[in-house]
Design a protein around this motif. Structure first.
Motif, PDB file in Angstrom:
ATOM      1  N   ILE A   1     -32.571 -30.960 -30.101  1.00 22.87           N
ATOM      2  CA  ILE A   1     -34.013 -31.249 -30.110  1.00 22.87           C
ATOM      3  C   ILE A   1     -34.689 -30.503 -31.259  1.00 22.87           C
ATOM      4  CG2 ILE A   1     -36.180 -30.899 -28.834  1.00 22.87           C
ATOM      5  CD1 ILE A   1     -34.546 -31.430 -26.264  1.00 22.87           C
ATOM      6  N   ILE A   2     -34.348 -29.232 -31.433  1.00 25.51           N
ATOM      7  CA  ILE A   2     -34.944 -28.446 -32.512  1.00 25.51           C
ATOM      8  C   ILE A   2     -34.559 -29.012 -33.874  1.00 25.51           C
ATOM      9  CG2 ILE A   2     -34.978 -26.160 -33.606  1.00 25.51           C
ATOM     10  CD1 ILE A   2     -34.652 -25.043 -30.710  1.00 25.51           C
ATOM     11  N   ILE A   3     -33.307 -29.433 -34.026  1.00 24.87           N
ATOM     12  CA  ILE A   3     -32.876 -30.053 -35.287  1.00 24.87           C
ATOM     13  C   ILE A   3     -33.663 -31.337 -35.532  1.00 24.87           C
ATOM     14  CG2 ILE A   3     -30.946 -31.248 -36.414  1.00 24.87           C
ATOM     15  CD1 ILE A   3     -29.110 -29.126 -35.126  1.00 24.87           C
ATOM     16  N   CYS A   4     -33.864 -32.147 -34.494  1.00 23.79           N
ATOM     17  CA  CYS A   4     -34.651 -33.388 -34.642  1.00 23.79           C
ATOM     18  C   CYS A   4     -36.082 -33.094 -35.070  1.00 23.79           C
ATOM     19  CB  CYS A   4     -34.644 -34.187 -33.344  1.00 23.79           C
ATOM     20  SG  CYS A   4     -33.055 -34.961 -32.987  1.00 23.79           S
ATOM     21  N   ILE A   5     -36.678 -32.058 -34.489  1.00 22.57           N
ATOM     22  CA  ILE A   5     -38.048 -31.685 -34.882  1.00 22.57           C
ATOM     23  C   ILE A   5     -38.089 -31.337 -36.367  1.00 22.57           C
ATOM     24  CG2 ILE A   5     -39.846 -29.916 -34.608  1.00 22.57           C
ATOM     25  CD1 ILE A   5     -39.090 -29.872 -31.594  1.00 22.57           C
ATOM     26  N   TRP A   6     -37.121 -30.557 -36.837  1.00 17.13           N
ATOM     27  CA  TRP A   6     -37.086 -30.191 -38.253  1.00 17.13           C
ATOM     28  C   TRP A   6     -36.842 -31.401 -39.150  1.00 17.13           C
ATOM     29  CZ3 TRP A   6     -39.098 -26.645 -41.006  1.00 17.13           C
ATOM     30  CH2 TRP A   6     -39.380 -25.413 -40.454  1.00 17.13           C
ATOM     31  N   VAL A   7     -35.983 -32.306 -38.736  1.00 17.81           N
ATOM     32  CA  VAL A   7     -35.730 -33.515 -39.527  1.00 17.81           C
ATOM     33  C   VAL A   7     -37.010 -34.342 -39.643  1.00 17.81           C
ATOM     34  CG1 VAL A   7     -34.498 -35.731 -39.519  1.00 17.81           C
ATOM     35  CG2 VAL A   7     -33.251 -33.616 -39.096  1.00 17.81           C
ATOM     36  N   ILE A   8     -37.752 -34.468 -38.549  1.00 17.04           N
ATOM     37  CA  ILE A   8     -39.011 -35.224 -38.574  1.00 17.04           C
ATOM     38  C   ILE A   8     -40.019 -34.550 -39.504  1.00 17.04           C
ATOM     39  CG2 ILE A   8     -41.012 -35.879 -37.162  1.00 17.04           C
ATOM     40  CD1 ILE A   8     -38.963 -36.336 -34.848  1.00 17.04           C
ATOM     41  N   ILE A   9     -40.133 -33.228 -39.411  1.00 22.72           N
ATOM     42  CA  ILE A   9     -41.077 -32.503 -40.275  1.00 22.72           C
ATOM     43  C   ILE A   9     -40.698 -32.669 -41.745  1.00 22.72           C
ATOM     44  CG2 ILE A   9     -41.858 -30.186 -40.942  1.00 22.72           C
ATOM     45  CD1 ILE A   9     -41.702 -29.460 -37.929  1.00 22.72           C
ATOM     46  N   ILE A  10     -39.439 -32.504 -42.062  1.00 21.96           N
ATOM     47  CA  ILE A  10     -38.993 -32.630 -43.451  1.00 21.96           C
ATOM     48  C   ILE A  10     -39.179 -34.063 -43.945  1.00 21.96           C
ATOM     49  CG2 ILE A  10     -36.940 -32.556 -44.950  1.00 21.96           C
ATOM     50  CD1 ILE A  10     -36.043 -30.113 -43.241  1.00 21.96           C
ATOM     51  N   ALA A  11     -38.857 -35.042 -43.115  1.00 17.10           N
ATOM     52  CA  ALA A  11     -39.047 -36.444 -43.512  1.00 17.10           C
ATOM     53  C   ALA A  11     -40.524 -36.732 -43.757  1.00 17.10           C
ATOM     54  CB  ALA A  11     -38.492 -37.374 -42.428  1.00 17.10           C
ATOM     55  N   TYR A  12     -41.390 -36.220 -42.907  1.00 18.02           N
ATOM     56  CA  TYR A  12     -42.829 -36.425 -43.072  1.00 18.02           C
ATOM     57  C   TYR A  12     -43.311 -35.818 -44.391  1.00 18.02           C
ATOM     58  CZ  TYR A  12     -47.831 -36.140 -42.192  1.00 18.02           C
ATOM     59  OH  TYR A  12     -49.191 -36.238 -42.303  1.00 18.02           O
ATOM     60  N   ILE A  13     -42.879 -34.598 -44.669  1.00 12.95           N
ATOM     61  CA  ILE A  13     -43.276 -33.938 -45.918  1.00 12.95           C
ATOM     62  C   ILE A  13     -42.754 -34.714 -47.122  1.00 12.95           C
ATOM     63  CG2 ILE A  13     -42.933 -31.862 -47.329  1.00 12.95           C
ATOM     64  CD1 ILE A  13     -42.992 -30.271 -44.662  1.00 12.95           C
ATOM     65  N   LEU A  14     -41.505 -35.146 -47.065  1.00 10.91           N
ATOM     66  CA  LEU A  14     -40.939 -35.910 -48.180  1.00 10.91           C
ATOM     67  C   LEU A  14     -41.667 -37.232 -48.384  1.00 10.91           C
ATOM     68  CD1 LEU A  14     -37.113 -35.276 -47.734  1.00 10.91           C
ATOM     69  CD2 LEU A  14     -38.612 -34.368 -49.524  1.00 10.91           C
ATOM     70  N   LEU A  15     -41.991 -37.918 -47.303  1.00 12.58           N
ATOM     71  CA  LEU A  15     -42.724 -39.180 -47.422  1.00 12.58           C
ATOM     72  C   LEU A  15     -44.112 -38.957 -48.009  1.00 12.58           C
ATOM     73  CD1 LEU A  15     -41.707 -41.049 -44.168  1.00 12.58           C
ATOM     74  CD2 LEU A  15     -41.067 -41.627 -46.507  1.00 12.58           C
ATOM     75  N   LYS A  16     -44.787 -37.914 -47.603  1.00 12.50           N
ATOM     76  CA  LYS A  16     -46.103 -37.588 -48.165  1.00 12.50           C
ATOM     77  C   LYS A  16     -45.976 -37.262 -49.655  1.00 12.50           C
ATOM     78  CE  LYS A  16     -49.246 -37.804 -44.994  1.00 12.50           C
ATOM     79  NZ  LYS A  16     -50.386 -38.678 -45.107  1.00 12.50           N
ATOM     80  N   PHE A  17     -44.948 -36.510 -50.015  1.00 13.14           N
ATOM     81  CA  PHE A  17     -44.732 -36.134 -51.413  1.00 13.14           C
ATOM     82  C   PHE A  17     -44.425 -37.365 -52.258  1.00 13.14           C
ATOM     83  CE2 PHE A  17     -41.900 -34.730 -54.872  1.00 13.14           C
ATOM     84  CZ  PHE A  17     -42.778 -33.890 -55.530  1.00 13.14           C
ATOM     85  N   ILE A  18     -43.600 -38.259 -51.745  1.00 14.67           N
ATOM     86  CA  ILE A  18     -43.236 -39.483 -52.490  1.00 14.67           C
ATOM     87  C   ILE A  18     -44.466 -40.359 -52.661  1.00 14.67           C
ATOM     88  CG2 ILE A  18     -41.911 -41.617 -52.350  1.00 14.67           C
ATOM     89  CD1 ILE A  18     -39.666 -39.934 -51.037  1.00 14.67           C
TER      90      ILE A  18
END
Length: 136
Positions: free
Chosen positions: A113-130
């Protein structure tokens, strides 16, 4: 100054032992049939998070990295203990002395669950950056 530092270290050490004992008691309470489901759910989440090598906020982040260890875990313990009947929690505390002698139990679900939370946060940041980079 040396005496004050020694006293502070002893206080921290005693609190750490108490937290370890409470985590053990919550783990034992989770396994009991007479503990309500909602208390079991909160207990296993707190125990899993406390024993997980993966933190919500990684320890290498200055100051914030230790906030979860110093604040979130004790708050979770207090919340879980309030949900469990007092007599059951007292029994579990007495039994918790040796619960981790053979090592920590593994809880891959909470770690996942914690890994999934981090993956979602990183994906969100990357999508915002892109998106920002494309719009510029």
């Amino acid at each position: 100054m040396n005496n004050g530092l020694k006293t502070c270290f002893l206080n921290v050490k005693q609190k750490a032992k108490k937290i370890k004992k409470e985590i053990g008691a919550l783990y034992l309470a989770y396994k009991r049939d007479d503990v309500p489901f909602y208390a079991k759910l909160v207990s296993i989440l707190v125990v899993g998070y406390a024993l997980s090598p993966i933190d919500l906020i990684p320890d290498f982040i200055p100051i914030l990295g230790y906030v979860d260890d110093l604040i979130l875990i004790p708050l979770g313990i207090m919340f879980a203990v309030k949900l469990i009947p007092t007599h059951i929690m007292n029994e579990c505390r007495q039994q918790s002395e040796n619960v981790f002698k053979k090592g920590k139990p593994k809880n891959w679900i909470v770690g996942g669950i914690i890994i999934c939370i981090w993956v979602i946060i990183i994906a969100y940041i990357l999508l915002k950056f892109i998106r920002v980079k494309i719009n510029v």
